[in-house]
Motif scaffolding. Structure first.
Motif, PDB file in Angstrom:
ATOM      1  N   CYS A  79       0.822  -1.206   0.000  1.00 46.84           N
ATOM      2  CA  CYS A  79       0.000   0.000   0.000  1.00 46.84           C
ATOM      3  C   CYS A  79       0.857   1.257   0.000  1.00 46.84           C
ATOM      4  N   ALA A  80       0.615   2.123  -0.981  1.00 46.00           N
ATOM      5  CA  ALA A  80       1.185   3.466  -0.989  1.00 46.00           C
ATOM      6  C   ALA A  80       0.009   4.415  -0.715  1.00 46.00           C
ATOM      7  N   PRO A  81      -0.182   4.849   0.523  1.00 46.62           N
ATOM      8  CA  PRO A  81      -1.395   5.599   0.885  1.00 46.62           C
ATOM      9  C   PRO A  81      -1.551   6.899   0.097  1.00 46.62           C
ATOM     10  N   VAL A  82      -2.796   7.147  -0.322  1.00 45.47           N
ATOM     11  CA  VAL A  82      -3.127   8.424  -0.959  1.00 45.47           C
ATOM     12  C   VAL A  82      -4.176   9.171  -0.143  1.00 45.47           C
ATOM     13  N   SER A  83      -4.789   8.504   0.819  1.00 48.12           N
ATOM     14  CA  SER A  83      -5.734   9.187   1.704  1.00 48.12           C
ATOM     15  C   SER A  83      -4.943   9.913   2.794  1.00 48.12           C
ATOM     16  N   ARG A  84      -5.393  11.111   3.142  1.00 45.17           N
ATOM     17  CA  ARG A  84      -4.680  11.919   4.144  1.00 45.17           C
ATOM     18  C   ARG A  84      -5.006  11.480   5.566  1.00 45.17           C
ATOM     19  N   VAL A  99      -6.804   4.353   1.847  1.00 39.95           N
ATOM     20  CA  VAL A  99      -6.939   4.223   0.404  1.00 39.95           C
ATOM     21  C   VAL A  99      -5.527   4.257  -0.176  1.00 39.95           C
ATOM     22  N   CYS A 100      -5.206   3.262  -1.010  1.00 39.36           N
ATOM     23  CA  CYS A 100      -3.841   3.095  -1.518  1.00 39.36           C
ATOM     24  C   CYS A 100      -3.807   3.284  -3.037  1.00 39.36           C
ATOM     25  N   ASP A 101      -2.624   3.603  -3.529  1.00 36.80           N
ATOM     26  CA  ASP A 101      -2.438   3.787  -4.967  1.00 36.80           C
ATOM     27  C   ASP A 101      -1.603   2.642  -5.529  1.00 36.80           C
ATOM     28  N   ARG A 102      -1.981   2.182  -6.742  1.00 33.26           N
ATOM     29  CA  ARG A 102      -1.211   1.106  -7.370  1.00 33.26           C
ATOM     30  C   ARG A 102      -1.295   1.199  -8.884  1.00 33.26           C
ATOM     31  N   GLN A 103      -0.382   1.869  -9.536  1.00 31.14           N
ATOM     32  CA  GLN A 103      -0.201   1.860 -10.986  1.00 31.14           C
ATOM     33  C   GLN A 103      -1.508   1.870 -11.772  1.00 31.14           C
ATOM     34  N   GLY A 104      -2.172   2.995 -11.750  1.00 32.91           N
ATOM     35  CA  GLY A 104      -3.403   3.122 -12.525  1.00 32.91           C
ATOM     36  C   GLY A 104      -4.664   2.733 -11.786  1.00 32.91           C
ATOM     37  N   ALA A 105      -4.540   2.453 -10.496  1.00 37.19           N
ATOM     38  CA  ALA A 105      -5.702   2.062  -9.710  1.00 37.19           C
ATOM     39  C   ALA A 105      -5.554   2.572  -8.283  1.00 37.19           C
ATOM     40  N   VAL A 106      -6.680   2.676  -7.590  1.00 40.39           N
ATOM     41  CA  VAL A 106      -6.680   2.888  -6.148  1.00 40.39           C
ATOM     42  C   VAL A 106      -7.383   1.691  -5.526  1.00 40.39           C
ATOM     43  N   TRP A 163      -9.972  12.040   1.780  1.00 39.54           N
ATOM     44  CA  TRP A 163      -9.717  11.588   0.403  1.00 39.54           C
ATOM     45  C   TRP A 163     -10.837  12.082  -0.496  1.00 39.54           C
ATOM     46  N   ASN A 164     -10.446  12.549  -1.655  1.00 42.16           N
ATOM     47  CA  ASN A 164     -11.428  12.999  -2.646  1.00 42.16           C
ATOM     48  C   ASN A 164     -11.280  12.116  -3.879  1.00 42.16           C
ATOM     49  N   HIS A 165     -12.256  11.265  -4.125  1.00 44.70           N
ATOM     50  CA  HIS A 165     -12.152  10.319  -5.237  1.00 44.70           C
ATOM     51  C   HIS A 165     -12.004  11.012  -6.583  1.00 44.70           C
ATOM     52  N   ARG A 166     -12.560  12.215  -6.703  1.00 44.43           N
ATOM     53  CA  ARG A 166     -12.485  12.928  -7.992  1.00 44.43           C
ATOM     54  C   ARG A 166     -11.044  13.296  -8.343  1.00 44.43           C
ATOM     55  N   GLU A 167     -10.225  13.542  -7.330  1.00 40.79           N
ATOM     56  CA  GLU A 167      -8.827  13.898  -7.583  1.00 40.79           C
ATOM     57  C   GLU A 167      -8.016  12.721  -8.127  1.00 40.79           C
ATOM     58  N   HIS A 168      -8.586  11.519  -8.046  1.00 35.91           N
ATOM     59  CA  HIS A 168      -7.891  10.320  -8.527  1.00 35.91           C
ATOM     60  C   HIS A 168      -8.624   9.681  -9.706  1.00 35.91           C
ATOM     61  N   ASP A 169      -9.393  10.515 -10.414  1.00 35.56           N
ATOM     62  CA  ASP A 169     -10.086  10.091 -11.641  1.00 35.56           C
ATOM     63  C   ASP A 169     -11.029   8.917 -11.384  1.00 35.56           C
ATOM     64  N   VAL A 170     -11.671   8.941 -10.236  1.00 35.39           N
ATOM     65  CA  VAL A 170     -12.739   7.986  -9.917  1.00 35.39           C
ATOM     66  C   VAL A 170     -14.043   8.759  -9.978  1.00 35.39           C
ATOM     67  N   ARG A 171     -14.994   8.239 -10.724  1.00 36.01           N
ATOM     68  CA  ARG A 171     -16.208   9.003 -11.020  1.00 36.01           C
ATOM     69  C   ARG A 171     -17.387   8.054 -11.219  1.00 36.01           C
ATOM     70  N   ARG A 172     -18.463   8.589 -11.706  1.00 39.06           N
ATOM     71  CA  ARG A 172     -19.641   7.783 -12.033  1.00 39.06           C
ATOM     72  C   ARG A 172     -19.270   6.699 -13.038  1.00 39.06           C
ATOM     73  N   GLY A 173     -19.567   5.444 -12.704  1.00 35.31           N
ATOM     74  CA  GLY A 173     -19.335   4.340 -13.636  1.00 35.31           C
ATOM     75  C   GLY A 173     -17.924   3.816 -13.685  1.00 35.31           C
ATOM     76  N   THR A 174     -17.013   4.357 -12.866  1.00 32.14           N
ATOM     77  CA  THR A 174     -15.650   3.810 -12.827  1.00 32.14           C
ATOM     78  C   THR A 174     -15.716   2.313 -12.528  1.00 32.14           C
ATOM     79  N   VAL A 175     -14.913   1.543 -13.245  1.00 35.80           N
ATOM     80  CA  VAL A 175     -14.948   0.083 -13.121  1.00 35.80           C
ATOM     81  C   VAL A 175     -14.120  -0.361 -11.926  1.00 35.80           C
ATOM     82  N   ALA A 176     -14.667  -1.326 -11.184  1.00 34.81           N
ATOM     83  CA  ALA A 176     -13.984  -1.851  -9.997  1.00 34.81           C
ATOM     84  C   ALA A 176     -13.912  -3.365 -10.061  1.00 34.81           C
ATOM     85  N   ALA A 177     -12.813  -3.917  -9.566  1.00 32.78           N
ATOM     86  CA  ALA A 177     -12.690  -5.357  -9.329  1.00 32.78           C
ATOM     87  C   ALA A 177     -12.802  -5.549  -7.818  1.00 32.78           C
ATOM     88  N   VAL A 178     -13.707  -6.412  -7.400  1.00 34.60           N
ATOM     89  CA  VAL A 178     -13.924  -6.642  -5.970  1.00 34.60           C
ATOM     90  C   VAL A 178     -13.649  -8.113  -5.683  1.00 34.60           C
TER      91      VAL A 178
END
Length: 258
Positions: A79-84, A99-106, A163-178
């Protein structure tokens, strides 16, 4: 047998074949002696037919293998944290989720609470869910509210100092793997929750993951990993197949980069 049937059919055609008119060109496949194919009396014997194994086959195209849970978990092991600041899984619980960052994903690892909000249905309504709300933060392409019963979606925390999801290009309809256990399921970002709590998903996603989807007492206390692919987006948002196709490709790319 099929070979014998073919020989009899060919012999029958030869018996009823019309006599060639003088001067007419020979029928195709019936050349003159020494210049063409076999006559009806010289049909190949069964033993002389080409062996089935000698007939060329069309090249098979392989469907890419689905990405497994273990592969994805390995890709987000660090985990490389991006949440403050950290989030809680529920009210009254300790704030220990980043919330962590990983090469094109959170991503984050948390519990799974059942979100039944949106368009009412048989399983999600005011009678089945005491906290039911008939609206979602995002809507379908036709303007209607999302259906938690039908659409696998995840809930992101509301924007805050944490954490602001919009600052990390997460928006309506963003695809997630769970991921839960050995299951990987794909979903979209479909709703926004409290700004200090994380770990919530729709009735449909919980069911797909093998988690009890009852909004009163279902869900999973822990062991759920959410991976959101930055800049992605299923279109239309209400089509689970679009999310699954895009999610599988993005998951494969994430594993390859890890």
């Amino acid at each position: 047998m099929r070979v014998r049937t073919l020989m009899l059919a060919a012999a029958g055609v030869a018996l009823i074949a019309p006599t060639t008119l003088p001067g007419a060109a020979p029928p195709p496949g019936h050349g003159r002696a020494g210049h063409g194919g076999p006559s009806a009396g010289n049909l190949p014997r069964a033993g002389s037919l080409p062996h089935a194994g000698s007939i060329p086959h069309a090249r098979e195209t392989r469907t890419p293998r689905n990405v497994g849970a273990a592969e994805l978990l390995a890709a987000v092991r660090d985990c490389a944290p991006v949440s403050r600041d950290r989030f809680r899984s529920d009210h009254g619980e300790p704030a220990d989720i980043e919330v962590c960052d990983r090469q094109g994903a959170v991503f984050w690892k948390a519990d799974l609470d059942i979100d039944c909000d949106g368009r009412p249905g048989r399983h999600c309504n005011e009678r089945t869910d005491p906290l039911f709300c008939d609206t979602t933060a995002f809507q379908q392409s036709d303007g209607r509210q999302l259906s938690a019963e039908r659409l696998p979606y995840v809930v992101v925390p509301g924007p805050s100092h944490r954490w602001n999801h919009r600052e990390h290009d997460v928006r309506r309809g963003t695809v997630a793997a769970v991921i839960h256990g050995d299951r990987v399921r794909y979903a979209v970002v479909g709703d926004i929750g409290p700004d200090d709590i994380i770990g919530e998903a729709s009735y449909a996603l919980a069911r797909n993951l093998g988690i009890r989807p009852d909004p009163r007492g279902g869900g999973a206390a822990s062991g759920v990993t959410y991976i959101l692919f930055k800049g992605s987006g299923a279109s239309p948002i209400e089509n689970p197949g679009a999310a699954a196709a895009q999610g599988e490709r993005l998951a494969r790319e994430l594993v390859a980069r890890s």
